[in-house]
Enzyme design. Structure first.
Site, PDB file in Angstrom:
ATOM      1  N   ASP A   1       0.715  -9.067  -1.263  1.00 54.49           N
ATOM      2  CA  ASP A   1       1.341  -8.186  -2.270  1.00 54.49           C
ATOM      3  C   ASP A   1       0.570  -8.248  -3.573  1.00 54.49           C
ATOM      4  O   ASP A   1       0.501  -7.265  -4.314  1.00 54.49           O
ATOM      5  CB  ASP A   1       2.804  -8.554  -2.452  1.00 54.49           C
ATOM      6  CG  ASP A   1       3.573  -8.278  -1.161  1.00 54.49           C
ATOM      7  OD1 ASP A   1       3.516  -9.119  -0.243  1.00 54.49           O
ATOM      8  OD2 ASP A   1       4.172  -7.194  -1.057  1.00 54.49           O
TER       9      ASP A   1
ATOM     10  N   ALA B   1       0.835  -1.209   0.000  1.00 55.38           N
ATOM     11  CA  ALA B   1       0.000   0.000   0.000  1.00 55.38           C
ATOM     12  C   ALA B   1       0.868   1.256   0.000  1.00 55.38           C
ATOM     13  O   ALA B   1       0.582   2.229  -0.713  1.00 55.38           O
ATOM     14  CB  ALA B   1      -0.934  -0.009   1.216  1.00 55.38           C
TER      15      ALA B   1
ATOM     16  N   CYS C   1       5.404 -11.120   8.669  1.00 52.51           N
ATOM     17  CA  CYS C   1       5.870  -9.899   8.013  1.00 52.51           C
ATOM     18  C   CYS C   1       5.191  -8.646   8.598  1.00 52.51           C
ATOM     19  O   CYS C   1       4.726  -8.666   9.743  1.00 52.51           O
ATOM     20  CB  CYS C   1       5.690  -9.973   6.498  1.00 52.51           C
ATOM     21  SG  CYS C   1       6.774  -8.804   5.615  1.00 52.51           S
TER      22      CYS C   1
HETATM   23  P1  RI2 Z   1       0.573  -3.577   3.118  1.00 53.85           P
HETATM   24  C1  RI2 Z   1       4.996  -6.471   2.207  1.00 53.85           C
HETATM   25  O1  RI2 Z   1       5.990  -6.701   1.216  1.00 53.85           O
HETATM   26  C2  RI2 Z   1       4.575  -7.732   2.920  1.00 53.85           C
HETATM   27  O2  RI2 Z   1       4.706  -8.903   2.142  1.00 53.85           O
HETATM   28  C3  RI2 Z   1       3.133  -7.410   3.254  1.00 53.85           C
HETATM   29  O3  RI2 Z   1       2.344  -8.550   3.544  1.00 53.85           O
HETATM   30  C4  RI2 Z   1       2.702  -6.685   2.002  1.00 53.85           C
HETATM   31  O4  RI2 Z   1       3.832  -5.901   1.611  1.00 53.85           O
HETATM   32  C5  RI2 Z   1       1.488  -5.830   2.122  1.00 53.85           C
HETATM   33  O5  RI2 Z   1       1.729  -4.705   2.931  1.00 53.85           O
HETATM   34  P2  RI2 Z   1       7.393  -5.880   1.223  1.00 53.85           P
HETATM   35  O6  RI2 Z   1       7.158  -4.602   0.454  1.00 53.85           O
HETATM   36  O7  RI2 Z   1       0.242  -3.039   1.767  1.00 53.85           O
HETATM   37  O8  RI2 Z   1       7.781  -5.652   2.650  1.00 53.85           O
HETATM   38  O9  RI2 Z   1      -0.616  -4.272   3.735  1.00 53.85           O
HETATM   39  O10 RI2 Z   1       8.365  -6.804   0.509  1.00 53.85           O
HETATM   40  O11 RI2 Z   1       1.188  -2.562   4.046  1.00 53.85           O
END
Ligand code: RI2
Length: 315
Positions: free
Chosen positions: A196, A22, A127
């Site tokens: 994601d 997001a 995460c």
């Molecule tokens: P929000 C993150 O990926 C995690 O995998 C998490 O579950 C996902 O983004 C969604 O995050 P990364 O960018 O959009 O840390 O819910 O590799 O915050």
């Protein structure tokens, strides 16, 4: 052609200074808005080409989180105007609208997801996901006492961010190593993760380790809930495209010195994995909660079929 903000946002996304699906989407939309504001393009076609180039720079940073291309599509596909000034205003307005919608969606998703929790429940997290945490935040605001078992989430230990955010909400936290998850699932009422990308068949693409956790949760009979705004739905999967899984640098797994100590080895560092729909109980979105198999109807309604991507170069 000032493109500084786009370049620095792209670098921050690539280095994961900006991370989380997001947040990546919001910052990418913001960078396009800044590009529009600062553009010194002399005519409308030059302006359009400049914005498409900026979008391509952002698009190429991380391949798995679909929120990034969805954000770029939203901001660019309705670019309207006969003059540079009108186009500028149109992009800036779309960028603002997109970011407002994102915040409102997370708020609504949080309210919906909070209804799943009862007072005294224990959740296990993997995460760091702002969508997932929004459900906890609303439950806490509703006066429910929750506890959390937080997986550290190697290799980058993003579970530490989750632990810190949960403590800010007053939620008691127990931090565990990833391999202890199965041991603690008996003490847990819900497994809560973000996403994601979500594919048309309801598969959930999320941080590496999610699929193993989901199999364990199934084995223990613990429901697994995915909190994901509709910006995480991957419209390309409607037409048979697969989601690319990002491979990250080996140094996130093992340092050069440790590696030299071990001897000749291969190292693999996929950032994400795919959890099949049969291992997921519900996908909570701002439009309600869905069994994973029925998410395709929401995807069609929200995105339809994607034709030409708005950042592609035109002849
Ligand atoms: P929000 C993150 O990926 C995690 O995998 C998490 O579950 C996902 O983004 C969604 O995050 P990364 O960018 O959009 O840390 O819910 O590799 O915050």
């Amino acid at each position: 052609m000032p493109i500084d903000e786009v370049e620095s946002t792209a670098a921050d996304i690539e280095e994961m200074e900006i991370r989380g699906a997001a947040t990546i989407a919001s910052e990418a939309a913001d960078a396009l808005g800044a590009q529009a504001a600062e553009s010194d393009a002399s005519d409308p076609e030059a302006f359009r080409a400049e914005l498409r180039k900026a979008a391509r720079t952002l698009y190429e940073t991380r391949p798995t989180a679909v929120s990034l291309p969805n954000a770029l599509r939203f901001v660019l596909q309705d670019m309207q105007g006969e003059t540079v000034a009108e186009l500028r205003e149109s992009v800036q307005q779309s960028s603002r609208e997109f970011r407002e919608d994102l915040e409102n969606a997370q708020e609504r998703l949080g309210r919906i997801g909070a209804n799943r929790y009862r007072d005294g429940d224990v959740i296990m997290t993997h995460c760091h996901s702002t969508d997932a945490l929004a459900t906890v935040e609303h439950a806490v605001e509703d006066g429910k006492q929750l506890e959390a078992i937080v997986k550290e989430t190697r290799p980058r230990n993003q579970g530490h961010i989750t632990a810190s955010r949960l403590r800010e909400m007053g939620v008691p936290v127990t931090l565990i190593v990833d391999s202890a998850a199965h041991r603690y699932l008996n003490d847990v009422d819900h497994v809560l993760v973000g996403a994601d990308s979500i594919a048309a068949d309801g598969s959930v693409i999320n941080k590496i380790g999610t699929s193993g956790l989901a199999v364990s949760a199934r084995d223990r009979g613990t429901p697994i809930v995915v909190a994901a705004q509709t910006i995480k739905l991957h419209p390309g999967t409607l037409t048979g495209h697969t989601v690319e899984i990002e491979m990250r640098d080996e140094s996130e797994v093992v340092s050069e010195a440790e590696r030299a100590e071990i001897g000749e080895i291969e190292v693999r560092n996929p950032a994400f994995d795919v959890t099949p729909p049969r291992h997921v109980d519900a996908i909570v979105t701002e439009r309600g909660q869905y069994p994973p198999e029925s998410i395709v109807s929401l995807m069609r309604e929200r995105y339809g079929d994607v034709d030409v991507e708005p950042w592609e170069e035109r002849a």
